[in-house]
Design a protein around this motif. Structure first.
Motif, PDB file in Angstrom:
ATOM      1  N   LYS A   1       2.003 -13.908  -2.399  1.00 51.20           N
ATOM      2  CA  LYS A   1       1.702 -14.792  -1.263  1.00 51.20           C
ATOM      3  C   LYS A   1       0.940 -14.049  -0.170  1.00 51.20           C
ATOM      4  O   LYS A   1       0.009 -14.599   0.437  1.00 51.20           O
ATOM      5  N   VAL A   2       1.330 -12.803   0.089  1.00 50.10           N
ATOM      6  CA  VAL A   2       0.664 -12.022   1.133  1.00 50.10           C
ATOM      7  C   VAL A   2      -0.817 -11.863   0.808  1.00 50.10           C
ATOM      8  O   VAL A   2      -1.692 -12.107   1.660  1.00 50.10           O
ATOM      9  N   PHE A   3      -1.130 -11.492  -0.428  1.00 54.72           N
ATOM     10  CA  PHE A   3      -2.530 -11.309  -0.821  1.00 54.72           C
ATOM     11  C   PHE A   3      -3.296 -12.630  -0.760  1.00 54.72           C
ATOM     12  O   PHE A   3      -4.452 -12.662  -0.332  1.00 54.72           O
ATOM     13  N   ALA A   4      -2.642 -13.717  -1.183  1.00 52.88           N
ATOM     14  CA  ALA A   4      -3.300 -15.022  -1.134  1.00 52.88           C
ATOM     15  C   ALA A   4      -3.578 -15.434   0.306  1.00 52.88           C
ATOM     16  O   ALA A   4      -4.676 -15.921   0.625  1.00 52.88           O
ATOM     17  N   ASP A   5      -2.604 -15.248   1.185  1.00 51.48           N
ATOM     18  CA  ASP A   5      -2.783 -15.626   2.590  1.00 51.48           C
ATOM     19  C   ASP A   5      -3.906 -14.828   3.250  1.00 51.48           C
ATOM     20  O   ASP A   5      -4.592 -15.340   4.143  1.00 51.48           O
ATOM     21  N   LEU A   6      -4.080 -13.585   2.829  1.00 55.56           N
ATOM     22  CA  LEU A   6      -5.119 -12.731   3.410  1.00 55.56           C
ATOM     23  C   LEU A   6      -6.471 -12.894   2.709  1.00 55.56           C
ATOM     24  O   LEU A   6      -7.462 -12.286   3.117  1.00 55.56           O
ATOM     25  N   GLY A   7      -6.504 -13.705   1.664  1.00 52.90           N
ATOM     26  CA  GLY A   7      -7.757 -13.987   0.977  1.00 52.90           C
ATOM     27  C   GLY A   7      -8.272 -12.861   0.109  1.00 52.90           C
ATOM     28  O   GLY A   7      -9.485 -12.767  -0.137  1.00 52.90           O
ATOM     29  N   VAL A   8      -7.374 -12.010  -0.396  1.00 47.72           N
ATOM     30  CA  VAL A   8      -7.816 -10.866  -1.207  1.00 47.72           C
ATOM     31  C   VAL A   8      -7.171 -10.870  -2.591  1.00 47.72           C
ATOM     32  O   VAL A   8      -7.197  -9.852  -3.289  1.00 47.72           O
ATOM     33  N   ALA A   9      -6.604 -11.988  -3.010  1.00 47.07           N
ATOM     34  CA  ALA A   9      -5.847 -12.026  -4.259  1.00 47.07           C
ATOM     35  C   ALA A   9      -6.691 -11.616  -5.464  1.00 47.07           C
ATOM     36  O   ALA A   9      -6.172 -11.047  -6.431  1.00 47.07           O
ATOM     37  N   SER A  10      -8.001 -11.883  -5.421  1.00 45.98           N
ATOM     38  CA  SER A  10      -8.850 -11.539  -6.564  1.00 45.98           C
ATOM     39  C   SER A  10      -9.146 -10.045  -6.649  1.00 45.98           C
ATOM     40  O   SER A  10      -9.611  -9.555  -7.678  1.00 45.98           O
ATOM     41  N   ARG A  11      -8.859  -9.310  -5.565  1.00 42.58           N
ATOM     42  CA  ARG A  11      -9.165  -7.869  -5.540  1.00 42.58           C
ATOM     43  C   ARG A  11      -7.929  -6.994  -5.404  1.00 42.58           C
ATOM     44  O   ARG A  11      -8.045  -5.768  -5.297  1.00 42.58           O
ATOM     45  N   ALA A  12      -6.763  -7.611  -5.388  1.00 48.98           N
ATOM     46  CA  ALA A  12      -5.520  -6.856  -5.220  1.00 48.98           C
ATOM     47  C   ALA A  12      -4.533  -7.249  -6.305  1.00 48.98           C
ATOM     48  O   ALA A  12      -4.411  -8.422  -6.654  1.00 48.98           O
ATOM     49  N   ARG A  13      -3.865  -6.261  -6.826  1.00 45.14           N
ATOM     50  CA  ARG A  13      -2.783  -6.540  -7.766  1.00 45.14           C
ATOM     51  C   ARG A  13      -1.599  -5.656  -7.434  1.00 45.14           C
ATOM     52  O   ARG A  13      -1.722  -4.666  -6.699  1.00 45.14           O
ATOM     53  N   ALA A  14      -0.440  -6.018  -7.954  1.00 41.22           N
ATOM     54  CA  ALA A  14       0.790  -5.288  -7.644  1.00 41.22           C
ATOM     55  C   ALA A  14       1.590  -5.069  -8.906  1.00 41.22           C
ATOM     56  O   ALA A  14       1.652  -5.948  -9.775  1.00 41.22           O
ATOM     57  N   VAL A  15       2.189  -3.888  -8.993  1.00 43.65           N
ATOM     58  CA  VAL A  15       3.051  -3.570 -10.131  1.00 43.65           C
ATOM     59  C   VAL A  15       4.325  -2.925  -9.606  1.00 43.65           C
ATOM     60  O   VAL A  15       4.285  -2.159  -8.633  1.00 43.65           O
ATOM     61  N   PRO A  16       5.459  -3.220 -10.211  1.00 46.94           N
ATOM     62  CA  PRO A  16       6.688  -2.522  -9.823  1.00 46.94           C
ATOM     63  C   PRO A  16       6.634  -1.084 -10.308  1.00 46.94           C
ATOM     64  O   PRO A  16       6.054  -0.784 -11.365  1.00 46.94           O
ATOM     65  N   GLY A  17       7.201  -0.200  -9.516  1.00 48.75           N
ATOM     66  CA  GLY A  17       7.182   1.200  -9.919  1.00 48.75           C
ATOM     67  C   GLY A  17       8.111   2.041  -9.083  1.00 48.75           C
ATOM     68  O   GLY A  17       8.635   1.594  -8.064  1.00 48.75           O
ATOM     69  N   ASP A  18       8.306   3.273  -9.543  1.00 54.37           N
ATOM     70  CA  ASP A  18       9.182   4.230  -8.876  1.00 54.37           C
ATOM     71  C   ASP A  18       8.359   5.474  -8.577  1.00 54.37           C
ATOM     72  O   ASP A  18       7.953   6.205  -9.490  1.00 54.37           O
ATOM     73  N   PHE A  19       8.070   5.704  -7.288  1.00 53.09           N
ATOM     74  CA  PHE A  19       7.196   6.828  -6.951  1.00 53.09           C
ATOM     75  C   PHE A  19       7.836   8.191  -7.189  1.00 53.09           C
ATOM     76  O   PHE A  19       7.187   9.224  -7.021  1.00 53.09           O
ATOM     77  N   PHE A  20       9.091   8.229  -7.584  1.00 49.74           N
ATOM     78  CA  PHE A  20       9.690   9.493  -8.000  1.00 49.74           C
ATOM     79  C   PHE A  20       9.369   9.812  -9.463  1.00 49.74           C
ATOM     80  O   PHE A  20       9.588  10.929  -9.924  1.00 49.74           O
ATOM     81  N   ASP A  21       8.864   8.805 -10.185  1.00 49.20           N
ATOM     82  CA  ASP A  21       8.684   8.947 -11.626  1.00 49.20           C
ATOM     83  C   ASP A  21       7.210   8.974 -12.014  1.00 49.20           C
ATOM     84  O   ASP A  21       6.700   9.982 -12.500  1.00 49.20           O
ATOM     85  N   THR A  22       6.513   7.867 -11.770  1.00 42.22           N
ATOM     86  CA  THR A  22       5.116   7.790 -12.169  1.00 42.22           C
ATOM     87  C   THR A  22       4.394   6.742 -11.349  1.00 42.22           C
ATOM     88  O   THR A  22       5.009   5.752 -10.919  1.00 42.22           O
TER      89      THR A  22
END
Length: 358
Positions: free
Chosen positions: A226-247
């Motif tokens: 929703k945040v990316f859609a509201d800001l109008g950047v959904a086509s250029r932004a993606r999100a993945v779950p992750g753990d910055f202690f691992d990879t």
């Protein structure tokens, strides 16, 4: 006058700390917690929203919020004494510019952040602050039985409040960083631990040729759509779950760690840095951008020095001086790539150290 009030203080001096004898000023600082909790109560009860149509008495407000009228009057009077709300001659209360920050659902509100600061998860561990001082460990873990991020994961309502509070402070912080540093140099950006994606989304708004990746907890990633859609950047932004202690994913021109490393002690922060270093590999042109406060030296006033105590007691992390930052960053496999952008919105630009390949 109570037994705890100095009998020989000048009338009215207690309202002006600059006019107090130096030995009394620490006591004045200690008493400000009463006002802080009064403001928390009023934010939690949404009193500012109820006063938006116009002034009302404590009796009228109490019926709507489920409070004792006399007790609510005393809380309002306390808040008004520090400028948050104002009492009129007829005992009605009205909004002030300061109280506008307690209203819900408005641009520029800090209501959820204020509520968070008064909730148990921010307040109760200070009753055991001596544990942190004696052990160097966060009192939060002793009081609540687990680290704060684990606790939030187990308490979705509190985690939602935490995320909303972070979003409310994100606006001015994001504006400050985007004005302080040229992120447009990088076409592909990864925001590691970037919450629900507001900072990354705004960065992409300012740089229409760029694309970005958000890596964070599953709950934050879910909200980022929703945040990316509201800001109008959904086509250029993606999100993945992750753990910055691992990879974290490889292949980005810049990796951003914004308000992340200060949450962790040096050993855990070093592990995060090395995770990013592994993702960069032998790409000598890639950059790590650390966006975190840099403590002023000596006795200079610095909000970061106050926040550092909260890091100790709640998160187990720490704020750092520039010397401490560079030492940590070098230990994590990076080295300075440019003169740091300091001031209110510090950016430490780092390049991978080729001799520190993972």
């Amino acid at each position: 006058m109570t037994d705890t009030e100095p009998a020989d203080r000048p009338i009215g001096a207690w309202n002006d700390p600059a006019g107090l004898p130096p030995a009394l000023r620490p006591l004045w600082i200690m008493t400000q917690k009463y006002a802080a909790q009064a403001i928390y109560v009023l934010a939690k009860l949404s009193v500012a929203d109820l006063l938006a149509p116009g002034p009302r008495t404590a009796d009228e407000l109490a019926g709507q919020v489920g409070a004792d009228p006399r007790a609510l009057y005393r809380i309002l009077r306390c808040a008004a004494s520090v400028g948050v709300f104002a009492e009129l001659p007829d005992r009605r209360f009205t909004l002030t510019p300061e109280a506008e920050g307690l209203r819900s659902g408005r641009p520029g509100t800090f209501r959820d952040l204020i509520v968070l600061h008064g909730e148990d998860i921010t307040w109760r561990q200070y009753g055991d602050i001596m544990h942190s001082v004696r052990t160097g460990r966060p009192a939060f873990e002793k009081v609540f039985g687990k680290p704060i991020f684990d606790y939030l994961a187990d308490h979705p309502e509190q985690e939602a409040l935490f995320n909303r509070a972070a979003e409310q402070v994100a606006g001015p912080v994001t504006d400050g960083y985007l004005q302080a540093y040229d992120f447009g140099r990088f076409r592909r950006v990864a925001d590691i631990g970037g919450g629900t994606g507001y900072f990354l989304g705004r960065l992409l708004q300012e740089n229409p040729d760029g694309s970005g990746l958000l890596v964070d907890r599953p709950s934050a990633v879910e909200e980022s759509t929703k945040v990316f859609a509201d800001l109008g950047v959904a086509s250029r932004a993606r999100a993945v779950p992750g753990d910055f202690f691992d990879t974290v994913p490889a292949g980005y021109d810049a990796y951003i760690l914004k308000s992340i490393l200060h949450d962790w002690p040096d050993d855990r922060a070093r592990r995060i840095l090395r995770t990013v270093r592994r993702a960069i590999g032998d790409d000598g042109d890639a950059r790590l951008l650390v966006l975190d406060s840099v403590l002023a030296g000596g006795n200079a006033p610095d909000h970061g020095k106050l926040l550092d105590v909260h890091m100790l007691v709640t998160f187990g992390g720490r704020e750092r001086t520039l010397e401490e930052w560079w030492r940590l960053i070098r230990d994590g496999g990076f080295e300075p790539a440019a003169e740091p952008v300091l001031g209110t919105w510090p950016v430490l630009e780092c390049r991978p150290n080729p001799e520190a390949l993972p």
